[in-house]
Design a protein around this motif. Structure first.
Motif, PDB file in Angstrom:
ATOM      1  N   ILE A  99      50.976  12.125  -1.012  1.00 56.03           N
ATOM      2  CA  ILE A  99      51.867  12.205  -2.171  1.00 56.03           C
ATOM      3  C   ILE A  99      51.359  11.288  -3.280  1.00 56.03           C
ATOM      4  O   ILE A  99      51.048  10.116  -3.022  1.00 56.03           O
ATOM      5  N   GLU A 100      51.258  11.833  -4.475  1.00 60.99           N
ATOM      6  CA  GLU A 100      50.913  11.047  -5.660  1.00 60.99           C
ATOM      7  C   GLU A 100      52.114  11.048  -6.586  1.00 60.99           C
ATOM      8  O   GLU A 100      52.770  12.066  -6.755  1.00 60.99           O
ATOM      9  N   THR A 101      52.392   9.897  -7.189  1.00 60.70           N
ATOM     10  CA  THR A 101      53.551   9.751  -8.059  1.00 60.70           C
ATOM     11  C   THR A 101      53.106   9.479  -9.487  1.00 60.70           C
ATOM     12  O   THR A 101      52.238   8.642  -9.725  1.00 60.70           O
ATOM     13  N   TYR A 102      53.703  10.226 -10.411  1.00 55.33           N
ATOM     14  CA  TYR A 102      53.448  10.067 -11.843  1.00 55.33           C
ATOM     15  C   TYR A 102      54.794   9.895 -12.537  1.00 55.33           C
ATOM     16  O   TYR A 102      55.842  10.049 -11.904  1.00 55.33           O
ATOM     17  N   ASP A 103      54.782   9.638 -13.827  1.00 55.41           N
ATOM     18  CA  ASP A 103      56.049   9.447 -14.534  1.00 55.41           C
ATOM     19  C   ASP A 103      56.860  10.739 -14.630  1.00 55.41           C
ATOM     20  O   ASP A 103      58.039  10.708 -14.945  1.00 55.41           O
ATOM     21  N   TYR A 104      56.284  11.882 -14.326  1.00 56.41           N
ATOM     22  CA  TYR A 104      56.986  13.166 -14.393  1.00 56.41           C
ATOM     23  C   TYR A 104      57.241  13.773 -13.015  1.00 56.41           C
ATOM     24  O   TYR A 104      57.700  14.904 -12.905  1.00 56.41           O
ATOM     25  N   GLY A 105      56.935  13.024 -11.946  1.00 60.29           N
ATOM     26  CA  GLY A 105      57.276  13.507 -10.614  1.00 60.29           C
ATOM     27  C   GLY A 105      56.261  13.176  -9.546  1.00 60.29           C
ATOM     28  O   GLY A 105      55.271  12.492  -9.793  1.00 60.29           O
ATOM     29  N   LYS A 106      56.542  13.676  -8.345  1.00 64.23           N
ATOM     30  CA  LYS A 106      55.694  13.467  -7.181  1.00 64.23           C
ATOM     31  C   LYS A 106      55.022  14.787  -6.812  1.00 64.23           C
ATOM     32  O   LYS A 106      55.651  15.849  -6.902  1.00 64.23           O
ATOM     33  N   PHE A 107      53.758  14.690  -6.348  1.00 65.32           N
ATOM     34  CA  PHE A 107      52.980  15.881  -6.022  1.00 65.32           C
ATOM     35  C   PHE A 107      52.280  15.722  -4.676  1.00 65.32           C
ATOM     36  O   PHE A 107      51.905  14.613  -4.293  1.00 65.32           O
ATOM     37  N   ILE A 108      52.071  16.842  -4.019  1.00 67.49           N
ATOM     38  CA  ILE A 108      51.224  16.913  -2.824  1.00 67.49           C
ATOM     39  C   ILE A 108      50.735  18.350  -2.701  1.00 67.49           C
ATOM     40  O   ILE A 108      51.338  19.265  -3.277  1.00 67.49           O
ATOM     41  N   HIS A 109      49.645  18.530  -1.971  1.00 69.87           N
ATOM     42  CA  HIS A 109      49.073  19.864  -1.784  1.00 69.87           C
ATOM     43  C   HIS A 109      49.059  20.229  -0.302  1.00 69.87           C
ATOM     44  O   HIS A 109      48.774  19.381   0.543  1.00 69.87           O
ATOM     45  N   ILE A 110      49.342  21.498  -0.024  1.00 72.47           N
ATOM     46  CA  ILE A 110      49.313  22.043   1.326  1.00 72.47           C
ATOM     47  C   ILE A 110      48.499  23.333   1.296  1.00 72.47           C
ATOM     48  O   ILE A 110      48.144  23.821   0.215  1.00 72.47           O
ATOM     49  N   LEU A 111      48.213  23.887   2.482  1.00 71.78           N
ATOM     50  CA  LEU A 111      47.578  25.191   2.567  1.00 71.78           C
ATOM     51  C   LEU A 111      48.560  26.175   3.199  1.00 71.78           C
ATOM     52  O   LEU A 111      49.242  25.837   4.169  1.00 71.78           O
ATOM     53  N   ASP A 112      48.613  27.394   2.647  1.00 71.36           N
ATOM     54  CA  ASP A 112      49.475  28.412   3.241  1.00 71.36           C
ATOM     55  C   ASP A 112      48.741  29.088   4.407  1.00 71.36           C
ATOM     56  O   ASP A 112      47.632  28.679   4.781  1.00 71.36           O
ATOM     57  N   ALA A 113      49.316  30.128   4.971  1.00 67.57           N
ATOM     58  CA  ALA A 113      48.777  30.782   6.160  1.00 67.57           C
ATOM     59  C   ALA A 113      47.404  31.409   5.952  1.00 67.57           C
ATOM     60  O   ALA A 113      46.670  31.642   6.911  1.00 67.57           O
ATOM     61  N   GLU A 114      47.030  31.696   4.693  1.00 61.29           N
ATOM     62  CA  GLU A 114      45.714  32.279   4.406  1.00 61.29           C
ATOM     63  C   GLU A 114      44.765  31.292   3.747  1.00 61.29           C
ATOM     64  O   GLU A 114      43.719  31.672   3.233  1.00 61.29           O
ATOM     65  N   GLY A 115      45.122  30.014   3.736  1.00 62.03           N
ATOM     66  CA  GLY A 115      44.247  28.989   3.184  1.00 62.03           C
ATOM     67  C   GLY A 115      44.326  28.818   1.685  1.00 62.03           C
ATOM     68  O   GLY A 115      43.474  28.171   1.090  1.00 62.03           O
ATOM     69  N   ASN A 116      45.355  29.369   1.049  1.00 61.84           N
ATOM     70  CA  ASN A 116      45.563  29.161  -0.384  1.00 61.84           C
ATOM     71  C   ASN A 116      46.161  27.779  -0.597  1.00 61.84           C
ATOM     72  O   ASN A 116      47.114  27.393   0.085  1.00 61.84           O
ATOM     73  N   LYS A 117      45.600  27.043  -1.535  1.00 55.15           N
ATOM     74  CA  LYS A 117      46.143  25.724  -1.854  1.00 55.15           C
ATOM     75  C   LYS A 117      47.436  25.914  -2.633  1.00 55.15           C
ATOM     76  O   LYS A 117      47.508  26.699  -3.580  1.00 55.15           O
ATOM     77  N   VAL A 118      48.455  25.192  -2.237  1.00 50.48           N
ATOM     78  CA  VAL A 118      49.776  25.238  -2.855  1.00 50.48           C
ATOM     79  C   VAL A 118      50.124  23.826  -3.288  1.00 50.48           C
ATOM     80  O   VAL A 118      49.950  22.874  -2.529  1.00 50.48           O
ATOM     81  N   GLU A 119      50.618  23.688  -4.521  1.00 48.06           N
ATOM     82  CA  GLU A 119      51.032  22.381  -5.025  1.00 48.06           C
ATOM     83  C   GLU A 119      52.548  22.292  -4.959  1.00 48.06           C
ATOM     84  O   GLU A 119      53.242  23.191  -5.439  1.00 48.06           O
ATOM     85  N   LEU A 120      53.053  21.223  -4.356  1.00 49.13           N
ATOM     86  CA  LEU A 120      54.496  20.969  -4.301  1.00 49.13           C
ATOM     87  C   LEU A 120      54.806  19.833  -5.254  1.00 49.13           C
ATOM     88  O   LEU A 120      54.109  18.822  -5.281  1.00 49.13           O
ATOM     89  N   TRP A 121      55.866  20.011  -6.043  1.00 50.87           N
ATOM     90  CA  TRP A 121      56.225  19.051  -7.081  1.00 50.87           C
ATOM     91  C   TRP A 121      57.711  18.749  -7.026  1.00 50.87           C
ATOM     92  O   TRP A 121      58.545  19.639  -7.106  1.00 50.87           O
ATOM     93  N   GLU A 122      58.024  17.471  -6.891  1.00 51.60           N
ATOM     94  CA  GLU A 122      59.397  17.013  -7.030  1.00 51.60           C
ATOM     95  C   GLU A 122      59.513  16.365  -8.410  1.00 51.60           C
ATOM     96  O   GLU A 122      59.038  15.246  -8.618  1.00 51.60           O
ATOM     97  N   PRO A 123      60.118  17.090  -9.367  1.00 49.35           N
ATOM     98  CA  PRO A 123      60.229  16.531 -10.723  1.00 49.35           C
ATOM     99  C   PRO A 123      61.127  15.299 -10.755  1.00 49.35           C
ATOM    100  O   PRO A 123      62.011  15.137  -9.925  1.00 49.35           O
ATOM    101  N   VAL A 124      60.899  14.472 -11.746  1.00 50.98           N
ATOM    102  CA  VAL A 124      61.776  13.341 -11.997  1.00 50.98           C
ATOM    103  C   VAL A 124      63.080  13.900 -12.540  1.00 50.98           C
ATOM    104  O   VAL A 124      63.088  14.769 -13.404  1.00 50.98           O
ATOM    105  N   ARG A 125      64.172  13.409 -12.034  1.00 54.13           N
ATOM    106  CA  ARG A 125      65.494  13.899 -12.488  1.00 54.13           C
ATOM    107  C   ARG A 125      65.966  13.048 -13.635  1.00 54.13           C
ATOM    108  O   ARG A 125      65.910  11.888 -13.657  1.00 54.13           O
TER     109      ARG A 125
END
Length: 125
Positions: A99-125
């Motif tokens: 997880i990386e944190t920036y002033d606009y939210g937190k991010f991390i990357h995962i792979l889906d079932a076919e190996g596509n990179k997916v970015e997950l973002w929790e925005p700052v509220r």
């Protein structure tokens, strides 16, 4: 626990990101910025929670989508990223980085079932 709450961004590779951004601005009217275009919207009908979805063309040589070999990556908005990652780990999902944190939210990357990179973002509220 809620997982994905919306699309946070659409990212794709192209030969010339600046030219592509200009084309979309001219022909489709996107209100562009140095990162592509940002679409603002409201999470609730009472218009109290503003949100955004990012559209960004990347250079065709970018390594940002690796380890996926695909020409696109989707960013999904999530709630409580830390708890979600722990749950995904127990489900055997490949976590690409930390997880990386920036002033606009937190991010991390995962792979889906076919190996596509997916970015997950929790925005700052």
């Amino acid at each position: 626990m809620k997982r994905v709450t919306g699309i946070g961004g659409v990212f794709f590779k192209c030969k010339d990101p600046k030219k592509m951004t200009a084309w979309y601005q001219k022909h489709l009217g996107l209100d562009t910025n140095p990162y592509g275009a940002t679409f603002e919207w409201y999470e609730t009908e009472d218009r109290k929670k503003k949100a955004q979805t990012q559209w960004t063309p990347f250079s065709e040589t970018t390594e940002y989508f690796e380890p996926s070999s695909k020409d696109f990556m989707i960013n999904y908005r999530v709630e409580n990223l830390e708890a979600l990652i722990e749950e995904l780990k127990t489900e055997g999902v490949t976590i690409v980085d930390t997880i990386e944190t920036y002033d606009y939210g937190k991010f991390i990357h995962i792979l889906d079932a076919e190996g596509n990179k997916v970015e997950l973002w929790e925005p700052v509220r």
